[in-house]
Scaffold this active site. Structure first.
Site, PDB file in Angstrom:
ATOM      1  N   GLY A   1      -6.547  -5.116 -11.489  1.00 47.65           N
ATOM      2  CA  GLY A   1      -7.372  -4.253 -10.657  1.00 47.65           C
ATOM      3  C   GLY A   1      -8.214  -3.318 -11.498  1.00 47.65           C
ATOM      4  N   ARG A   2      -7.670  -2.090 -11.706  1.00 46.93           N
ATOM      5  CA  ARG A   2      -8.472  -1.050 -12.354  1.00 46.93           C
ATOM      6  C   ARG A   2      -8.967  -1.476 -13.737  1.00 46.93           C
ATOM      7  NH1 ARG A   2      -3.879   3.135 -11.909  1.00 46.93           N
ATOM      8  NH2 ARG A   2      -2.809   1.157 -12.328  1.00 46.93           N
TER       9      ARG A   2
ATOM     10  N   HIS B   1       3.406  -5.716  -7.591  1.00 47.02           N
ATOM     11  CA  HIS B   1       2.925  -4.581  -8.389  1.00 47.02           C
ATOM     12  C   HIS B   1       4.167  -3.835  -8.858  1.00 47.02           C
ATOM     13  CE1 HIS B   1       0.652  -0.477  -8.598  1.00 47.02           C
ATOM     14  NE2 HIS B   1       1.164  -0.845  -9.745  1.00 47.02           N
TER      15      HIS B   1
ATOM     16  N   CYS C   1       0.835  -1.210   0.000  1.00 47.54           N
ATOM     17  CA  CYS C   1       0.000   0.000   0.000  1.00 47.54           C
ATOM     18  C   CYS C   1       0.874   1.267   0.000  1.00 47.54           C
ATOM     19  CB  CYS C   1      -0.924  -0.010   1.224  1.00 47.54           C
ATOM     20  SG  CYS C   1      -1.964   1.461   1.295  1.00 47.54           S
TER      21      CYS C   1
ATOM     22  N   LYS D   1       1.781  -9.456  -0.885  1.00 50.04           N
ATOM     23  CA  LYS D   1       1.626  -8.528  -2.028  1.00 50.04           C
ATOM     24  C   LYS D   1       2.520  -7.324  -1.769  1.00 50.04           C
ATOM     25  CE  LYS D   1      -1.889  -6.154  -4.800  1.00 50.04           C
ATOM     26  NZ  LYS D   1      -2.161  -4.774  -4.398  1.00 50.04           N
TER      27      LYS D   1
HETATM   28  C1  LIG Z   1      -8.536   3.072  -4.812  1.00 42.71           C
HETATM   29  C2  LIG Z   1      -7.594   1.904  -4.673  1.00 42.71           C
HETATM   30  C3  LIG Z   1      -7.675   1.090  -3.553  1.00 42.71           C
HETATM   31  C4  LIG Z   1      -6.788  -0.001  -3.390  1.00 42.71           C
HETATM   32  N1  LIG Z   1      -6.898  -0.810  -2.292  1.00 42.71           N
HETATM   33  C5  LIG Z   1      -6.024  -1.842  -2.137  1.00 42.71           C
HETATM   34  C6  LIG Z   1      -6.098  -2.728  -1.011  1.00 42.71           C
HETATM   35  O1  LIG Z   1      -6.965  -2.628  -0.132  1.00 42.71           O
HETATM   36  N2  LIG Z   1      -5.155  -3.720  -0.928  1.00 42.71           N
HETATM   37  C7  LIG Z   1      -4.190  -3.890  -1.891  1.00 42.71           C
HETATM   38  O2  LIG Z   1      -3.370  -4.796  -1.791  1.00 42.71           O
HETATM   39  N3  LIG Z   1      -4.125  -3.092  -2.968  1.00 42.71           N
HETATM   40  C8  LIG Z   1      -5.015  -2.092  -3.115  1.00 42.71           C
HETATM   41  N4  LIG Z   1      -4.940  -1.315  -4.235  1.00 42.71           N
HETATM   42  C9  LIG Z   1      -3.952  -1.646  -5.281  1.00 42.71           C
HETATM   43  C10 LIG Z   1      -4.546  -2.623  -6.303  1.00 42.71           C
HETATM   44  O3  LIG Z   1      -4.884  -3.840  -5.698  1.00 42.71           O
HETATM   45  C11 LIG Z   1      -3.559  -2.904  -7.455  1.00 42.71           C
HETATM   46  O4  LIG Z   1      -2.392  -3.448  -6.924  1.00 42.71           O
HETATM   47  C12 LIG Z   1      -3.226  -1.637  -8.231  1.00 42.71           C
HETATM   48  O5  LIG Z   1      -4.394  -0.948  -8.606  1.00 42.71           O
HETATM   49  C13 LIG Z   1      -2.393  -1.970  -9.481  1.00 42.71           C
HETATM   50  O6  LIG Z   1      -3.065  -2.896 -10.291  1.00 42.71           O
HETATM   51  P1  LIG Z   1      -3.898  -2.398 -11.601  1.00 42.71           P
HETATM   52  O7  LIG Z   1      -2.957  -1.564 -12.424  1.00 42.71           O
HETATM   53  O8  LIG Z   1      -4.311  -3.677 -12.276  1.00 42.71           O
HETATM   54  O9  LIG Z   1      -5.043  -1.583 -11.093  1.00 42.71           O
HETATM   55  C14 LIG Z   1      -5.815  -0.248  -4.397  1.00 42.71           C
HETATM   56  C15 LIG Z   1      -5.762   0.565  -5.537  1.00 42.71           C
HETATM   57  C16 LIG Z   1      -6.626   1.626  -5.692  1.00 42.71           C
HETATM   58  C17 LIG Z   1      -6.543   2.471  -6.946  1.00 42.71           C
END
Ligand SMILES: Cc1cc2nc3c(=O)[nH]c(=O)nc-3n(C[C@H](O)[C@H](O)[C@H](O)COP(=O)(O)O)c2cc1C
Length: 317
Positions: A219-220, A163, A95, A134
């Site tokens: 994720g997104r 990540h 995080c 993670k």
């Molecule tokens: C608004 C928001 C909240 C998130 N909350 C968490 C979380 O609770 N735990 C976590 O491990 N990652 C969290 N993430 C990170 C995502 O799980 C992920 O690692 C990150 O968005 C990159 O992946 P992506 O490019 O596929 O979105 C969060 C990301 C965003 C944008």
């Protein structure tokens, strides 16, 4: 090849995961947004409400996630969760939020390998579940990530999810595939790739670059295009069906929040969060999202949504 849905705090909660799996599928495992551990040694139901089995469809694979830098707190929370029947728990050391990192939690702990060592010594003795981690490439730099990956190699982890950004990068700039490659080559554990997979083409590019990686977390990209995981798995949904499915998805989420939130403003604010992601393919010009951002009453909200579904009857790839 395994696909998982990344945890997104405030969005990918139990109701979201349940309906997502029913309507869209394509996801093998759903990670929950983190629960922050504390020194509390009492089971407070509100802390665990997102993961209690009664709130989760029992045919989907859920992996609860904890945020912590204290092994003894983690052990209490993890054993409570394992007692609910979960076989795997994920430790969040990725995080990037400043309020988290300044307490040496999330990616903040990546700069303190001694703390990670102490934590894992405490957690990995007699644990009754599989532990996954993670993390990011480091807090400030790859050197930190290298230290941590070498240290993680000494513990019995099921896998690690990386990540491909540093903590201080937050969500800015691009993923660093060279750095991911270095950590992947150093890890003795199975590695899941995470970061910036927004389209099937993005996925193919990453998969071709890392053919040895067999697990991907999205994720997104999966929130913006809920058909993405199934498309990656080779299941094609005709464009004509996509809008109806998105509408079913929206109606479920809206009705859920209508039941649990008090007042129009809270409901509208929550749904704005939903549309920040989900509008990308249905409202590519951003015209309706702009209107949504200003709305504070349910009647105006529903009016905008109706118009959006009526006029934007195309899913823009
Ligand atoms: C608004 C928001 C909240 C998130 N909350 C968490 C979380 O609770 N735990 C976590 O491990 N990652 C969290 N993430 C990170 C995502 O799980 C992920 O690692 C990150 O968005 C990159 O992946 P992506 O490019 O596929 O979105 C969060 C990301 C965003 C944008």
């Amino acid at each position: 090849m395994k696909l998982s849905l990344a945890p997104i705090q405030g969005i990918t909660l139990a109701h979201y995961r349940n309906i997502y799996s029913e309507i869209f599928g394509g996801v093998d495992s759903y990670y929950t947004p983190f629960i922050a551990t504390s020194s509390l040694r009492k089971i407070v139901p509100s802390i665990y409400k997102d993961i209690i089995p009664q709130n989760n469809n029992n045919n989907i694979d859920i992996i609860p996630q904890l945020l912590s830098n204290n092994g003894s707190d983690f052990n209490f929370f993890a054993s409570t969760i394992a007692d609910m029947g979960y076989k795997e728990i994920n430790w969040n050391i990725g995080c990037p939020s400043h309020t988290v990192t300044k307490k040496k939690k999330g990616s903040g702990i990546l700069a303190y390998p001694d703390m990670v060592n102490k934590f894992l010594d405490e957690v990995c003795t007699n644990k009754q579940y599989d532990l996954t981690v993670k993390l990011r490439l480091g807090l400030n730099s790859l050197d930190e990530g290298i230290n941590i990956i070498e240290l993680l190699n000494n513990y019995p982890l099921k896998s690690v999810i990386i990540h491909a950004r540093t903590g201080i990068q937050k969500y800015e700039g691009t993923v660093n595939l060279e750095s991911f490659e270095i950590l992947n080559s150093l890890s003795k554990h199975e590695v899941t790739y995470n970061g910036d997979i927004f389209t099937n083409e993005d996925f193919i590019k990453i998969k071709n670059r890392f053919p040895m990686v067999n697990s991907f977390m999205i994720g997104r990209g999966a929130l913006r295009d809920p058909f993405l995981p199934s498309t990656i798995k080779g299941i094609i949904t005709p464009t004509s069906e996509k809008i109806a499915k998105i509408k079913e998805f929206h109606d479920f989420i809206f009705n859920h929040y209508k039941k649990v939130l008090y007042g129009d403003k809270h409901l509208c604010d929550k749904m704005k969060e939903f549309w920040i992601y989900t509008s990308v393919h249905i409202d590519p010009s951003g015209k309706f999202l702009k209107k949504l951002k200003k709305c504070n009453t349910t009647s105006v909200y529903l009016d905008i949504i109706d118009k959006m579904f009526d006029t934007s009857n195309l899913w823009i790839e």
